[in-house]
Design a protein around this motif. Sequence first.
Motif, mmCIF file in Angstrom:
data_model
loop_
_atom_site.group_PDB
_atom_site.id
_atom_site.type_symbol
_atom_site.label_atom_id
_atom_site.label_comp_id
_atom_site.label_asym_id
_atom_site.label_seq_id
_atom_site.Cartn_x
_atom_site.Cartn_y
_atom_site.Cartn_z
ATOM 1 N N GLY A 44 3.742 7.151 7.461
ATOM 2 C CA GLY A 44 3.333 7.641 6.149
ATOM 3 C C GLY A 44 3.508 9.143 6.041
ATOM 4 O O GLY A 44 4.415 9.709 6.629
ATOM 5 N N PRO A 47 0.851 -1.187 0.000
ATOM 6 C CA PRO A 47 0.000 0.000 0.000
ATOM 7 C C PRO A 47 0.891 1.241 0.000
ATOM 8 O O PRO A 47 1.855 1.300 0.768
ATOM 9 C CB PRO A 47 -0.763 -0.098 1.321
ATOM 10 C CG PRO A 47 -0.525 -1.481 1.831
ATOM 11 C CD PRO A 47 0.790 -1.909 1.284
ATOM 12 N N SER A 75 -1.482 5.091 11.901
ATOM 13 C CA SER A 75 -2.771 4.480 12.233
ATOM 14 C C SER A 75 -3.216 3.440 11.200
ATOM 15 O O SER A 75 -3.851 2.441 11.555
ATOM 16 C CB SER A 75 -3.836 5.565 12.401
ATOM 17 O OG SER A 75 -3.998 6.280 11.201
HETATM 18 P P1 ATP Z 1 -1.459 8.822 10.380
HETATM 19 O O1 ATP Z 1 -1.939 7.804 11.347
HETATM 20 O O2 ATP Z 1 -1.588 10.204 10.874
HETATM 21 O O3 ATP Z 1 -2.002 8.667 8.990
HETATM 22 P P2 ATP Z 1 1.076 8.173 9.108
HETATM 23 O O4 ATP Z 1 0.641 8.835 7.838
HETATM 24 O O5 ATP Z 1 2.501 8.400 9.536
HETATM 25 O O6 ATP Z 1 0.129 8.559 10.332
HETATM 26 P P3 ATP Z 1 0.007 5.690 8.065
HETATM 27 O O7 ATP Z 1 -1.027 6.500 7.365
HETATM 28 O O8 ATP Z 1 -0.412 4.513 8.885
HETATM 29 O O9 ATP Z 1 0.916 6.594 9.014
HETATM 30 O O10 ATP Z 1 1.039 5.221 6.940
HETATM 31 C C1 ATP Z 1 1.842 4.084 7.115
HETATM 32 C C2 ATP Z 1 1.862 3.295 5.820
HETATM 33 O O11 ATP Z 1 0.524 2.948 5.475
HETATM 34 C C3 ATP Z 1 2.395 4.060 4.606
HETATM 35 O O12 ATP Z 1 3.816 3.990 4.519
HETATM 36 C C4 ATP Z 1 1.730 3.284 3.492
HETATM 37 O O13 ATP Z 1 2.423 2.064 3.272
HETATM 38 C C5 ATP Z 1 0.352 2.949 4.083
HETATM 39 N N1 ATP Z 1 -0.701 3.933 3.750
HETATM 40 C C6 ATP Z 1 -1.078 5.001 4.474
HETATM 41 N N2 ATP Z 1 -2.069 5.683 3.886
HETATM 42 C C7 ATP Z 1 -2.346 5.019 2.738
HETATM 43 C C8 ATP Z 1 -3.276 5.215 1.656
HETATM 44 N N3 ATP Z 1 -4.111 6.253 1.629
HETATM 45 N N4 ATP Z 1 -3.278 4.326 0.631
HETATM 46 C C9 ATP Z 1 -2.426 3.287 0.637
HETATM 47 N N5 ATP Z 1 -1.528 3.054 1.610
HETATM 48 C C10 ATP Z 1 -1.478 3.896 2.653
#
Ligand code: ATP
Length: 148
Positions: A110, A8, A121
């Motif tokens: 992310g 992802p 999250s």
């Molecule tokens: P938050 O919880 O504020 O979003 P963050 O952006 O640091 O914190 P995540 O969104 O969990 O953490 O991102 C971690 C990983 O999840 C990313 O490196 C990516 O692999 C995946 N990911 C996050 N958002 C998406 C999305 N919209 N589509 C696909 N993969 C995603």
Amino acid sequence: MYEDILVPTDGSAGASAALEEAIELADQFDATIHSLYVVDLASLGTEAGAVDMVESFEQMGEEATEAAATRARDAGVAAEGSVATGSPHREILDYVDDHGVDLVVMGTHGRTGLERYLLGSVTEKIVRTADVPVLTVRADEDGTEDDE
Ligand code: ATP
Ligand code: MN
């Protein structure tokens, strides 16, 4: 052992570090990489202009997943990209079910989160609820992937 690996991507350094790790695994196991970007509807709100926003995020997602697939193919690995719309963790879990994914590789963090949290999250929800193994990859502090 692994045939279909889901990576992802949200276009972040964490997601590209995950892609590099996934490419090495896919190469070893002769697996296909699936790059998936989810347009997060909840983060877009409902005000006027939201439809245009969805379209521009879809466009960005097409570019991000196509770039990831090209990167994988350049490394000799079969790859496909796709874009979904909805809640990221639900769409990721649906994709796992629908495409027989046997491993998820994703960033610990992310685009939007704070490094002080152990996991973003979306990743936390996938680690907690996915029926297949999840490999989490941390990007270097300077935002590049870890070369070891
Ligand atoms: P938050 O919880 O504020 O979003 P963050 O952006 O640091 O914190 P995540 O969104 O969990 O953490 O991102 C971690 C990983 O999840 C990313 O490196 C990516 O692999 C995946 N990911 C996050 N958002 C998406 C999305 N919209 N589509 C696909 N993969 C995603
Ligand atoms: Mn995020």
